[in-house]
Scaffold this active site. Structure first.
Site, PDB file in Angstrom:
ATOM      1  N   SER A   1       0.821  -0.955   0.036  1.00 41.04           N
ATOM      2  CA  SER A   1      -0.042  -0.021   0.159  1.00 41.04           C
ATOM      3  C   SER A   1       0.718   1.426   0.057  1.00 41.04           C
ATOM      4  CB  SER A   1      -0.916  -0.209   1.241  1.00 41.04           C
ATOM      5  OG  SER A   1      -1.418   1.323   1.587  1.00 41.04           O
TER       6      SER A   1
ATOM      7  N   TYR B   1      -2.946  -1.147  10.156  1.00 36.70           N
ATOM      8  CA  TYR B   1      -2.642  -1.427   8.569  1.00 36.70           C
ATOM      9  C   TYR B   1      -1.234  -1.168   8.150  1.00 36.70           C
ATOM     10  CZ  TYR B   1      -4.089  -1.158   3.650  1.00 36.70           C
ATOM     11  OH  TYR B   1      -4.194  -1.464   2.237  1.00 36.70           O
TER      12      TYR B   1
HETATM   13  P1  NDP Z   1     -11.437  -5.642  -0.351  1.00 32.61           P
HETATM   14  O1  NDP Z   1     -11.855  -5.256   1.220  1.00 32.61           O
HETATM   15  O2  NDP Z   1     -12.356  -4.907  -1.341  1.00 32.61           O
HETATM   16  O3  NDP Z   1     -11.281  -7.089  -0.591  1.00 32.61           O
HETATM   17  C1  NDP Z   1     -10.704  -7.745   0.408  1.00 32.61           C
HETATM   18  C2  NDP Z   1     -10.814  -9.254   0.154  1.00 32.61           C
HETATM   19  O4  NDP Z   1     -10.221 -10.020   1.147  1.00 32.61           O
HETATM   20  C3  NDP Z   1     -12.310  -9.498   0.326  1.00 32.61           C
HETATM   21  O5  NDP Z   1     -12.742 -10.550  -0.573  1.00 32.61           O
HETATM   22  C4  NDP Z   1     -12.301 -10.127   1.714  1.00 32.61           C
HETATM   23  O6  NDP Z   1     -13.444 -10.885   1.965  1.00 32.61           O
HETATM   24  C5  NDP Z   1     -10.842 -10.929   1.771  1.00 32.61           C
HETATM   25  N1  NDP Z   1     -10.563 -10.736   3.265  1.00 32.61           N
HETATM   26  C6  NDP Z   1     -10.660  -9.930   4.119  1.00 32.61           C
HETATM   27  N2  NDP Z   1     -10.486 -10.297   5.196  1.00 32.61           N
HETATM   28  C7  NDP Z   1     -10.045 -11.602   5.063  1.00 32.61           C
HETATM   29  C8  NDP Z   1     -10.018 -12.647   6.060  1.00 32.61           C
HETATM   30  N3  NDP Z   1      -9.799 -12.639   7.254  1.00 32.61           N
HETATM   31  N4  NDP Z   1      -9.857 -13.968   5.806  1.00 32.61           N
HETATM   32  C9  NDP Z   1     -10.287 -14.126   4.432  1.00 32.61           C
HETATM   33  N5  NDP Z   1     -10.343 -13.331   3.640  1.00 32.61           N
HETATM   34  C10 NDP Z   1     -10.520 -12.134   3.956  1.00 32.61           C
HETATM   35  O7  NDP Z   1     -10.012  -4.940  -0.549  1.00 32.61           O
HETATM   36  P2  NDP Z   1      -9.305  -4.440  -1.914  1.00 32.61           P
HETATM   37  O8  NDP Z   1      -9.755  -5.433  -3.097  1.00 32.61           O
HETATM   38  O9  NDP Z   1      -9.211  -3.111  -1.930  1.00 32.61           O
HETATM   39  O10 NDP Z   1      -7.663  -4.871  -1.472  1.00 32.61           O
HETATM   40  C11 NDP Z   1      -6.940  -5.858  -2.030  1.00 32.61           C
HETATM   41  C12 NDP Z   1      -5.494  -5.626  -1.548  1.00 32.61           C
HETATM   42  O11 NDP Z   1      -4.912  -4.277  -1.830  1.00 32.61           O
HETATM   43  C13 NDP Z   1      -5.343  -5.749  -0.008  1.00 32.61           C
HETATM   44  O12 NDP Z   1      -4.286  -6.279   0.355  1.00 32.61           O
HETATM   45  C14 NDP Z   1      -5.322  -3.977   0.286  1.00 32.61           C
HETATM   46  O13 NDP Z   1      -4.597  -3.715   1.358  1.00 32.61           O
HETATM   47  C15 NDP Z   1      -4.730  -3.647  -0.999  1.00 32.61           C
HETATM   48  N6  NDP Z   1      -4.669  -2.289  -1.340  1.00 32.61           N
HETATM   49  C16 NDP Z   1      -5.881  -1.754  -1.872  1.00 32.61           C
HETATM   50  C17 NDP Z   1      -6.095  -0.490  -2.305  1.00 32.61           C
HETATM   51  C18 NDP Z   1      -7.355   0.001  -2.848  1.00 32.61           C
HETATM   52  O14 NDP Z   1      -7.466   1.345  -2.954  1.00 32.61           O
HETATM   53  N7  NDP Z   1      -8.299  -0.621  -2.937  1.00 32.61           N
HETATM   54  C19 NDP Z   1      -5.123   0.437  -2.132  1.00 32.61           C
HETATM   55  C20 NDP Z   1      -3.707  -0.133  -1.630  1.00 32.61           C
HETATM   56  C21 NDP Z   1      -3.447  -1.464  -0.969  1.00 32.61           C
HETATM   57  P3  NDP Z   1     -15.066 -10.419   2.265  1.00 32.61           P
HETATM   58  O15 NDP Z   1     -15.390 -10.276   0.727  1.00 32.61           O
HETATM   59  O16 NDP Z   1     -15.550 -11.499   2.864  1.00 32.61           O
HETATM   60  O17 NDP Z   1     -14.999  -9.243   2.965  1.00 32.61           O
END
Ligand code: NDP
Length: 245
Positions: A154, A167
């Site tokens: 990130s 985070y």
């Molecule tokens: P979302 O929250 O939209 O999606 C995250 C996914 O991970 C979801 O499917 C969620 O499940 C799953 N997840 C979360 N916690 C758990 C857990 N405890 N066990 C299993 N699965 C889990 O996030 P993004 O798509 O935005 O982010 C994806 C990655 O990109 C992350 O690592 C984030 O830190 C990184 N990122 C994102 C940015 C952005 O602007 N979007 C910017 C910088 C980094 P569920 O659907 O059930 O909630």
């Protein structure tokens, strides 16, 4: 430039790729994209219905039959991670790709009042579970002719920012872990890289920036060229890098 990278339709043909957090956001987009380019994807996430939806979409687009691993990384034990590694090895014989994507944001708050339990939970999901899974999957990754491991960082993963608490710290840890692993695997069949997705239109982004108009940030689909590039053979020489999407 990677933004203009055009992946061959069969870039990931016959590859077995595990994606964490595959039910939503960037992980979902990556799962659909990898399957579209021929990969057998293993969908790991905590909400089974969402994983099933992705599974159905892949089947509908004619991709190879995916697999689903419903697991909440918050509760993932070392034993469970090992079982996942053994199951993949026995069912597929190898793992060619691993996208560490799942993360939790938690609440934005100053350290003074940061919720202790949230801190532990975020470190568990974002850091400890990533270590458990990586360690457990290394035997399967070693069976691949050329494996790619991608970590997700990130903008706050190499520069701290007020209120981003666990985070931000967890993303520093992710980058450190990726560097340690990349150095250890320098002369191996496994390459290791980190993506910083940048602002992307997902639920996590909306939670972090509730007043932002989501239409002003790019979609997960728009950053898939980099995810394809780093997963496929065109990046065979790229190792130990941190790349902004
Ligand atoms: P979302 O929250 O939209 O999606 C995250 C996914 O991970 C979801 O499917 C969620 O499940 C799953 N997840 C979360 N916690 C758990 C857990 N405890 N066990 C299993 N699965 C889990 O996030 P993004 O798509 O935005 O982010 C994806 C990655 O990109 C992350 O690592 C984030 O830190 C990184 N990122 C994102 C940015 C952005 O602007 N979007 C910017 C910088 C980094 P569920 O659907 O059930 O909630």
């Amino acid at each position: 430039m990677i933004e203009n990278y055009q992946a061959a339709d069969d870039l990931l043909k016959d590859k077995v790729i595990l994606i964490t957090g595959a039910g939503d956001g960037i992980g979902k987009s990556a799962a659909l994209t990898y399957a579209k380019h021929g990969a057998t994807v293993i969908l790991l996430g905590r909400t089974t219905e969402k994983l099933e939806q992705v599974y159905d979409e892949i089947e509908a687009q004619g991709g190879p039959q995916p697999a689903i691993i419903p697991v909440n990384l918050l509760n993932l034990s070392i034993e469970q991670a090992q079982q996942i590694g053994e199951k993949i090895l026995s069912e597929f014989g190898r793992l060619d790709g691993l996208l560490h994507n799942a993360s939790q944001l938690g609440q934005l708050s100053p350290i003074d009042s940061y919720n202790d339990e949230h801190w532990l939970n975020i470190m568990q999901v974002n850091v400890n579970a990533t270590f458990f899974l990586t360690k457990a999957l290394l035997p399967a990754l070693r069976q691949s002719p050329a494996a790619s491991v991608i970590f997700t960082s990130s903008g706050v993963g190499n520069k701290g920012r007020a209120f981003w608490g666990a985070y931000s710290v967890s993303k520093f840890a992710t980058e450190g872990f990726a560097q340690v692993l990349a150095d250890e695997l320098e002369k191996s069949n496994i390459r290791v890289n980190t993506i910083n997705p940048g602002a992307t239109r997902t639920k996590m982004r909306a939670k972090a920036y509730p007043v932002e108009d989501p239409m002003t940030v790019k979609t997960p689909a728009e950053i898939m060229p980099l995810y394809l590039y780093l997963m496929g053979a065109d990046s065979a020489e790229v190792h130990g890098q941190r790349i902004d999407a």
